[in-house]
Design a protein around this motif. Structure first.
Motif, PDB file in Angstrom:
ATOM      1  N   LEU A   1       0.817  -1.213   0.000  1.00  0.00           N
ATOM      2  CA  LEU A   1       0.000   0.000   0.000  1.00  0.00           C
ATOM      3  C   LEU A   1       0.853   1.266   0.000  1.00  0.00           C
ATOM      4  O   LEU A   1       0.559   2.223  -0.719  1.00  0.00           O
ATOM      5  CB  LEU A   1      -0.911   0.002   1.232  1.00  0.00           C
ATOM      6  CG  LEU A   1      -1.850   1.198   1.359  1.00  0.00           C
ATOM      7  CD1 LEU A   1      -2.935   1.135   0.280  1.00  0.00           C
ATOM      8  CD2 LEU A   1      -2.488   1.257   2.741  1.00  0.00           C
ATOM      9  N   ARG A   2       1.888   1.260   0.829  1.00  0.00           N
ATOM     10  CA  ARG A   2       2.651   2.505   1.043  1.00  0.00           C
ATOM     11  C   ARG A   2       4.108   2.146   1.320  1.00  0.00           C
ATOM     12  O   ARG A   2       4.362   1.176   2.031  1.00  0.00           O
ATOM     13  CB  ARG A   2       2.065   3.220   2.256  1.00  0.00           C
ATOM     14  CG  ARG A   2       2.570   4.607   2.532  1.00  0.00           C
ATOM     15  CD  ARG A   2       1.869   5.182   3.738  1.00  0.00           C
ATOM     16  NE  ARG A   2       0.407   5.100   3.636  1.00  0.00           N
ATOM     17  CZ  ARG A   2      -0.437   5.347   4.634  1.00  0.00           C
ATOM     18  NH1 ARG A   2       0.026   5.686   5.820  1.00  0.00           N
ATOM     19  NH2 ARG A   2      -1.740   5.249   4.451  1.00  0.00           N
ATOM     20  N   GLY A   3       5.039   2.894   0.808  1.00  0.00           N
ATOM     21  CA  GLY A   3       6.447   2.592   1.043  1.00  0.00           C
ATOM     22  C   GLY A   3       6.879   1.387   0.224  1.00  0.00           C
ATOM     23  O   GLY A   3       6.419   1.192  -0.901  1.00  0.00           O
ATOM     24  N   SER A   4       7.705   0.527   0.812  1.00  0.00           N
ATOM     25  CA  SER A   4       8.257  -0.601   0.053  1.00  0.00           C
ATOM     26  C   SER A   4       8.762  -1.684   1.000  1.00  0.00           C
ATOM     27  O   SER A   4       9.215  -1.386   2.112  1.00  0.00           O
ATOM     28  CB  SER A   4       9.413  -0.083  -0.816  1.00  0.00           C
ATOM     29  OG  SER A   4       9.987  -1.126  -1.556  1.00  0.00           O
ATOM     30  N   GLU A   5       8.661  -2.932   0.555  1.00  0.00           N
ATOM     31  CA  GLU A   5       9.171  -4.080   1.326  1.00  0.00           C
ATOM     32  C   GLU A   5      10.145  -4.865   0.465  1.00  0.00           C
ATOM     33  O   GLU A   5       9.961  -4.961  -0.746  1.00  0.00           O
ATOM     34  CB  GLU A   5       8.036  -5.068   1.645  1.00  0.00           C
ATOM     35  CG  GLU A   5       7.123  -4.669   2.746  1.00  0.00           C
ATOM     36  CD  GLU A   5       5.999  -5.694   2.948  1.00  0.00           C
ATOM     37  OE1 GLU A   5       6.040  -6.799   2.346  1.00  0.00           O
ATOM     38  OE2 GLU A   5       5.074  -5.374   3.698  1.00  0.00           O
ATOM     39  N   TYR A   6      11.122  -5.480   1.122  1.00  0.00           N
ATOM     40  CA  TYR A   6      11.931  -6.524   0.496  1.00  0.00           C
ATOM     41  C   TYR A   6      11.361  -7.871   0.924  1.00  0.00           C
ATOM     42  O   TYR A   6      11.011  -8.049   2.103  1.00  0.00           O
ATOM     43  CB  TYR A   6      13.387  -6.459   0.950  1.00  0.00           C
ATOM     44  CG  TYR A   6      14.169  -5.293   0.403  1.00  0.00           C
ATOM     45  CD1 TYR A   6      14.256  -5.068  -0.972  1.00  0.00           C
ATOM     46  CD2 TYR A   6      14.846  -4.426   1.255  1.00  0.00           C
ATOM     47  CE1 TYR A   6      14.982  -4.001  -1.476  1.00  0.00           C
ATOM     48  CE2 TYR A   6      15.576  -3.355   0.757  1.00  0.00           C
ATOM     49  CZ  TYR A   6      15.636  -3.155  -0.610  1.00  0.00           C
ATOM     50  OH  TYR A   6      16.351  -2.104  -1.102  1.00  0.00           O
ATOM     51  N   ALA A   7      11.280  -8.814  -0.009  1.00  0.00           N
ATOM     52  CA  ALA A   7      10.822 -10.167   0.316  1.00  0.00           C
ATOM     53  C   ALA A   7      11.784 -11.170  -0.313  1.00  0.00           C
ATOM     54  O   ALA A   7      12.121 -11.068  -1.500  1.00  0.00           O
ATOM     55  CB  ALA A   7       9.407 -10.391  -0.224  1.00  0.00           C
ATOM     56  N   GLN A   8      12.240 -12.119   0.502  1.00  0.00           N
ATOM     57  CA  GLN A   8      13.138 -13.172   0.022  1.00  0.00           C
ATOM     58  C   GLN A   8      12.516 -14.524   0.368  1.00  0.00           C
ATOM     59  O   GLN A   8      12.236 -14.793   1.544  1.00  0.00           O
ATOM     60  CB  GLN A   8      14.507 -13.037   0.688  1.00  0.00           C
ATOM     61  CG  GLN A   8      15.448 -14.199   0.442  1.00  0.00           C
ATOM     62  CD  GLN A   8      15.954 -14.253  -0.990  1.00  0.00           C
ATOM     63  OE1 GLN A   8      16.632 -13.344  -1.450  1.00  0.00           O
ATOM     64  NE2 GLN A   8      15.605 -15.307  -1.713  1.00  0.00           N
ATOM     65  N   SER A   9      12.323 -15.364  -0.645  1.00  0.00           N
ATOM     66  CA  SER A   9      11.813 -16.718  -0.392  1.00  0.00           C
ATOM     67  C   SER A   9      12.950 -17.621   0.074  1.00  0.00           C
ATOM     68  O   SER A   9      14.109 -17.421  -0.302  1.00  0.00           O
ATOM     69  CB  SER A   9      11.213 -17.306  -1.673  1.00  0.00           C
ATOM     70  OG  SER A   9      10.099 -16.547  -2.052  1.00  0.00           O
ATOM     71  N   TYR A  10      12.589 -18.633   0.858  1.00  0.00           N
ATOM     72  CA  TYR A  10      13.567 -19.608   1.359  1.00  0.00           C
ATOM     73  C   TYR A  10      13.007 -21.015   1.222  1.00  0.00           C
ATOM     74  O   TYR A  10      11.785 -21.202   1.134  1.00  0.00           O
ATOM     75  CB  TYR A  10      13.866 -19.367   2.847  1.00  0.00           C
ATOM     76  CG  TYR A  10      14.799 -18.222   3.115  1.00  0.00           C
ATOM     77  CD1 TYR A  10      16.163 -18.424   3.224  1.00  0.00           C
ATOM     78  CD2 TYR A  10      14.298 -16.929   3.246  1.00  0.00           C
ATOM     79  CE1 TYR A  10      17.028 -17.368   3.466  1.00  0.00           C
ATOM     80  CE2 TYR A  10      15.155 -15.858   3.488  1.00  0.00           C
ATOM     81  CZ  TYR A  10      16.521 -16.096   3.601  1.00  0.00           C
ATOM     82  OH  TYR A  10      17.363 -15.036   3.830  1.00  0.00           O
TER      83      TYR A  10
END
Ligand code: FE2
Length: 179
Positions: A87-96
């Motif tokens: 929705l707002r800003g930003s995320e990092y996502a890493q799958s494992y």
């Protein structure tokens, strides 16, 4: 919410649920003018998960996930399908994935930007680590899961050993209810 409830019609397969819920999520996070202020408050130390809606039969729940600067969630699973909209800003996502000698990253780190929609589930990949991409501002994502996610028993994984620890996330704005 009506769209999610409709997507869960009797016997609906995961692919169909993902299709409809992702479409609804894309619309929802396409505009950032609707989240009430009480559901967007960061905590100085911990990420906050606010319950926005819980289905009366616990078939799904909707939360806002509020990240303070540099906050992160350990490697974890969900044990249920989920659709995440930035929705707002930003995320990092890493799958494992689990390996014999610990947790191995799968693929590249993804950066979610406002309007992006992601999916998780035990069938398509359910283990990841997520963090605020910013060190100087709040980021917020909206999550729909196919259960009352605050009550779900889940696992956090030690990155070096893969050893799991059970957790139940609860909600920042609702008392924990024992199952
Ligand atoms: Fe997650």
């Amino acid at each position: 919410m009506n769209e999610v409830a409709a997507a869960l019609g009797e016997g609906a397969q995961e692919a169909a649920i993902f299709g409809r819920v992702s479409a609804a999520m894309t619309e929802l996070v396409g505009q950032d003018d609707w989240l009430p202020p009480e559901f967007e408050k960061p905590h100085p130390e911990f990420y906050q998960q606010y319950l926005l809606h819980r289905d009366s039969q616990d078939r799904f729940s909707v939360v806002s996930f509020v990240w303070g600067p540099v906050q992160k969630f350990p490697i974890h699973d969900h044990n249920v399908w989920g659709v995440i909209g930035m929705l707002r800003g930003s995320e990092y996502a890493q799958s494992y994935r689990c390996a014999e000698d610990g947790m191995r990253p799968e693929g590249l780190v993804e950066r979610l930007l406002p309007g992006h929609v992601e999916k998780v589930s035990p069938t398509i990949g359910d283990i990841h680590q997520v963090s605020n991409a910013y060190d100087d501002r709040v980021s917020i994502s909206i999550h729909v899961h196919g259960t009352d996610i605050g009550k779900r028993k889940r696992h956090a994984f030690d990155p070096a050993t893969g050893v799991t620890k059970d957790f139940v996330s609860g909600y920042a704005n609702a008392p924990h209810e024992a199952t």
